[in-house]
Structure formats: C-alpha cells, structure tokens
Design a protein around this motif. Structure first.
Motif, PDB file in Angstrom:
ATOM      1  N   LEU A   1      65.004 -14.412   4.053  1.00 51.44           N
ATOM      2  CA  LEU A   1      64.569 -14.603   2.692  1.00 51.44           C
ATOM      3  C   LEU A   1      63.118 -13.995   2.480  1.00 51.44           C
TER       4      LEU A   1
ATOM      5  N   ALA B   1      63.511 -10.311   2.315  1.00 55.40           N
ATOM      6  CA  ALA B   1      64.047  -9.964   0.743  1.00 55.40           C
ATOM      7  C   ALA B   1      63.063 -10.146  -0.268  1.00 55.40           C
ATOM      8  N   LEU B   2      62.317 -11.234  -0.205  1.00 54.79           N
ATOM      9  CA  LEU B   2      61.408 -11.322  -1.071  1.00 54.79           C
ATOM     10  C   LEU B   2      60.196 -10.282  -1.276  1.00 54.79           C
TER      11      LEU B   2
ATOM     12  N   SER C   1      61.652  -7.230  -2.865  1.00 53.24           N
ATOM     13  CA  SER C   1      61.695  -7.157  -4.291  1.00 53.24           C
ATOM     14  C   SER C   1      60.391  -6.720  -4.874  1.00 53.24           C
TER      15      SER C   1
ATOM     16  N   SER D   1      66.876  -8.276  -6.891  1.00 52.30           N
ATOM     17  CA  SER D   1      66.801  -9.845  -7.294  1.00 52.30           C
ATOM     18  C   SER D   1      68.284 -10.473  -6.544  1.00 52.30           C
TER      19      SER D   1
ATOM     20  N   CYS E   1      67.649 -11.134  -2.962  1.00 55.28           N
ATOM     21  CA  CYS E   1      66.922 -12.423  -2.924  1.00 55.28           C
ATOM     22  C   CYS E   1      67.737 -13.755  -3.317  1.00 55.28           C
ATOM     23  N   SER E   2      68.632 -13.760  -4.167  1.00 56.95           N
ATOM     24  CA  SER E   2      69.565 -14.620  -4.435  1.00 56.95           C
ATOM     25  C   SER E   2      70.539 -15.009  -3.302  1.00 56.95           C
TER      26      SER E   2
ATOM     27  N   TYR F   1      68.435 -16.347  -0.295  1.00 54.49           N
ATOM     28  CA  TYR F   1      68.132 -17.882  -0.589  1.00 54.49           C
ATOM     29  C   TYR F   1      69.498 -18.737  -0.413  1.00 54.49           C
TER      30      TYR F   1
ATOM     31  N   VAL G   1      61.487 -17.279  -5.308  1.00 57.95           N
ATOM     32  CA  VAL G   1      62.858 -16.834  -5.836  1.00 57.95           C
ATOM     33  C   VAL G   1      62.899 -16.656  -7.000  1.00 57.95           C
TER      34      VAL G   1
ATOM     35  N   ALA H   1      61.034 -13.746  -8.559  1.00 58.46           N
ATOM     36  CA  ALA H   1      61.781 -12.599  -8.096  1.00 58.46           C
ATOM     37  C   ALA H   1      62.846 -12.419  -9.073  1.00 58.46           C
ATOM     38  N   THR H   2      63.538 -13.464  -9.082  1.00 59.14           N
ATOM     39  CA  THR H   2      64.939 -13.132  -9.829  1.00 59.14           C
ATOM     40  C   THR H   2      65.087 -13.597 -11.418  1.00 59.14           C
TER      41      THR H   2
END
Length: 458
Positions: free
Chosen positions: A39, A42-43, A46, A61, A64-65, A68, A153, A156-157
């Motif tokens: 995670l 991924a963040l 982003s 995004s 990230c989803s 998460y 998150v 980011a998303t």
C-alpha cells in the motif's frame, strides 16, 4: 487532489526504513506487513507522473484502491490492528538477538519469587546496538494508523475508504507506551528468555506433519492453536503413577537427566490425558509437547536434532504405541531411546502410551523349536522384541479400574463440575452407565459426567 510532496517524502521514508532493518526483517514478512508495504509503494507511485506511453497505461488511483483493499482484507482476517500485529511479530521474532537473549539466561524454571527473576542477559554490544536501531524504525512504523492510511488513499484516489476499527488488546510488553523503543531492548531480551522465540515462543504444543510430496521422508512442526485444556487437578485416581510422571517431568525442567517413559495400561485410564495435562501445568516454565504419529516415527532423528539448540524442554508424545513385525518405526524409536552416535539431547524425553506391555506383537509360531531349521539364534530375536519396552527408563502401569476406583473418579468429576445429585443416586447411575456402555474406566466416567452436565444444563 493528490498527495503533496511532504506526504510523499514521509511515505518514501517509511519504505526506505523498512528496507534497512538489520535483524527484525521477519517482522515485515507476514501477509499483513506485506500488504502494508504494498500500500505504501502504491501511494508513493501515485505521486510520480508517468510520461510517454506509460501515461495512458497506468492508473495510479486504481493501484492504490487495490492495495488498500488487500490491506483492509488482511486486517479483517488477522482481527488485529496494525499496532497489535507489529508488536506480536516482534515478540515472536527469531533472529540473532532474540536467540542469544534466550540462551544467555538459564535460571531454574521451577524457581519462584525472587529466585525466579532472570538475570539481565549478556548480549554482545553489536547485537544490542542493531536491535536498538531496528526498534527505532519499528516504532516509526507502529505510529502509522489506519486513519492516516485511509486519509492518504482518499487524497490519492479522491474516494473515501472505510476504516476497520478493531478492539485494542493488551500486550505482554507495553511497547506502545514507550517514548523511545530503543530502551525496550533489555525488556525484550528478558521476554525472549522467559517465553522463547519463533515457533517455540508462539506455541506450546506441536504436531509433526509429514510432507506428502516427499513420501513422508521430510516434514515440519506445526503449532497447535488450541491444545487440550485438561488440567492435572481434573485427573482423579492413579495417584502413584501420576506423581512419578510429575517428578520425572520436573527433573527434566530442572535440567537433570530425565527418563523416557512408557505409560502402559487398560484403555480409558487417562494415560494420554495425563501427558497433555503436564503441558498445561508447566508450559509457562518452558515445557513444550510434540505429538508424533506412529507413522512418522522414522522422522524422530530429524525432529529431535534441532531441539538441542533451544532452551525449552520437550516431551515427544507418541500415543497408542505398538509395532508389527519388521516395523521400520520400531528401529527409529529404538535409536532415539538408546542413542546412536549422536546422544539424545538432555532437554528431550519420549513419553509413549500403549495398551500393550510388550510393544511388539509376538505369535506362538514365532518361538523357536529344535526341529525347525530356521534362524539359529531365534531366541535372541524373540528377546529383542520382548525387551523393547525395557528401553524406557520408567514404565508406569495403569491397572483396570475396579468399581471403587471408577466411582471415585465419577465422584471427583461430578464435584469439579458442580453437579447437584445425591451420592447414592450418582453411584447407582454411574454403575448402570458402565454396564450399558464401555465398562469401568476413567474415560467412561468422563462420558457419564459429561452426560449429567448436559442433563442438568450446567
């Protein structure tokens, strides 16, 4: 929206610190820890703007989803907060620091009061410094909260993610209350010395599980999450063999030479329960129980050899032991009982139960007769079979329960269960139960009392 440069720098710092652990890498090898690291990566990704063809092929995004979701699922499966999980992994960590901590201290495990305090373990300065370095990093990771990750998150998303709120549980060492985890190295060392490390710190009972792909030639110890909770105080009658087994086990715990034990007697006498009750009595003092099925006895040398390297005391438990003619398991157990080129470790004993006094089946037609022109020294073979049980240093006999013993067991179990029933009625019903079921034995008594418990709704 997106993450700012300060958030990106902080996330990058977490990732870099995680990669720089010196001793406690295993803490971040669990599925929950790996989900957290994924995670964080991924963040961080982003915040990087892809160029060229990658600009249209990558959706930060979405990554990230997905990350998460995996993190949330790992938390739900573990039923632990990230902080609880991190501390629990530290407490069972098996590394050079924790191993030296548990080996360097060896007080009498049966001591009580002031005598039970373990001296501060003598650990090399380099290992101590490395442990302190790692603990500072792990403290920073401990400060990451589910709320903070959800907020990142969201930034980011652009979507709000739910947060899993798990109840806080107490820990044997209150690391979370310390302002500087570097000062926790010594309390951790004492904890490792008291509770063990790795799998032997996490579990008290184990089962040897052979690998099916290897034709049962190799295997591994598997921890038992919920061992049988039977306690010594619940076992009535057979006081003499019980006391002998307790005395032998306490000799093992004190570091003296203890005997391998054969518990022989009628079925349902409580032989297996007695061995399992020893674990519940002495687990906090370093006793561990390893159950080895008869089919895996040829793995005994492989099981026993590494046990000599750890400070815990081990009972190798073999239940319902008997052998057929030319059984290979007989030879494997014989090597462990008698010792081969490598001596049996002093912290390991074998406790076996059996309904047979002579563990190897023998038939009348196996006995040599002068007219038979077969094995010249056939009597030697017969004696080897008959004397196998003598290789146990201690043989405890559990005679069949007579009516008085059976009723004594019933009365004690009924008392422990808090049953409200007149003594005469209890004895009468107990005799009737034994007649209609499996005869007089400790097992029959337990089944009868369990029936009464259900009947009275206790």
């Amino acid at each position: 929206m997106g993450l700012g440069s300060s958030e990106a720098a902080l996330i990058g710092q977490y990732i870099q610190q995680s990669a720089s652990l010196l001793l406690y890498q295993s803490v971040l090898e669990s599925s929950l820890s790996q989900a957290l690291l994924s995670l964080l990566k991924a963040l961080l990704s982003s915040t990087e703007k892809p160029t060229g063809e990658r600009a249209h092929a990558i959706d930060p995004s979405a990554d990230c989803s997905t990350a998460y979701g995996q993190w949330f699922s790992a938390l739900a499966n573990a039923q632990q907060s990230w902080q609880q999980h991190l501390i629990s992994q530290i407490l069972i960590a098996d590394n050079a620091f924790s191993q030296q901590a548990q080996i360097q201290t060896s007080p009498s495990p049966l001591a009580t009061g002031a005598k039970a305090r373990r001296p501060s373990p003598s650990i090399s300065a380099g290992l101590l410094a490395a442990a302190q370095y790692d603990l500072v990093i792990l403290q920073a990771l401990h400060q990451l909260t589910e709320q903070q990750l959800s907020q990142w998150v969201h930034q980011a998303t652009g979507t709000q993610k739910p947060v899993l709120d798990l109840a806080t549980k107490t820990s044997p060492i209150a690391l979370g209350n310390l302002t500087d985890w570097a000062t926790a190295a010594e309390p951790l060392a004492e904890y490792y010395a008291s509770h063990g490390v790795g799998i032997f710190g996490q579990f008290t009972a184990f089962r040897w599980q052979a690998h099916p792909q290897s034709d049962h030639q190799t295997g591994q110890l598997v921890g038992i999450h919920r061992p049988d909770p039977i306690a010594l105080r619940q076992l009535a009658a057979y006081d003499h063999p019980k006391q002998q087994l307790i005395q032998n086990t306490e000799s093992l715990l004190r570091g003296y030479a203890a005997q391998n034990v054969l518990l022989y007697g009628s079925r349902g006498a409580g032989k297996s329960s007695l061995v399992k009750a020893l674990l519940n009595e002495y687990a906090t003092q370093g006793l561990r129980l390893i159950e080895v099925p008869k089919a895996n006895l040829h793995n005994l040398p492989q099981i026993v050899e590494p046990l000599s390297q750890v400070p815990q005391k081990f009972i190798i438990f073999v239940d319902d032991l008997s052998f057929e003619e030319d059984d290979e398991a007989f030879k494997a157990l014989k090597v462990v009982l008698e010792g081969g080129v490598t001596a049996q470790p002093q912290n390991v004993v074998v406790y076996a139960t059996s309904n047979r006094r002579h563990l190897i089946r023998e038939f009348f037609d196996e006995r040599p007769r002068p007219k038979d022109a077969e094995e010249i020294q056939a009597w030697d073979t017969v004696q080897e079979k008959l004397s196998f049980s003598d290789r146990f240093g201690l043989t405890l006999t559990f005679a069949p329960a007579d009516q008085s013993t059976y009723l004594t067991i019933v009365q004690e179990l009924a008392k422990q269960a808090g049953l409200t029933i007149e003594a005469e009625n209890l004895d009468w019903r107990a005799r009737q139960w034994a007649t209609r079921h499996n005869g007089r034995s400790g097992r029959t008594a337990r089944q009868f009392v369990d029936f009464l418990i259900a009947e009275q709704g206790k």
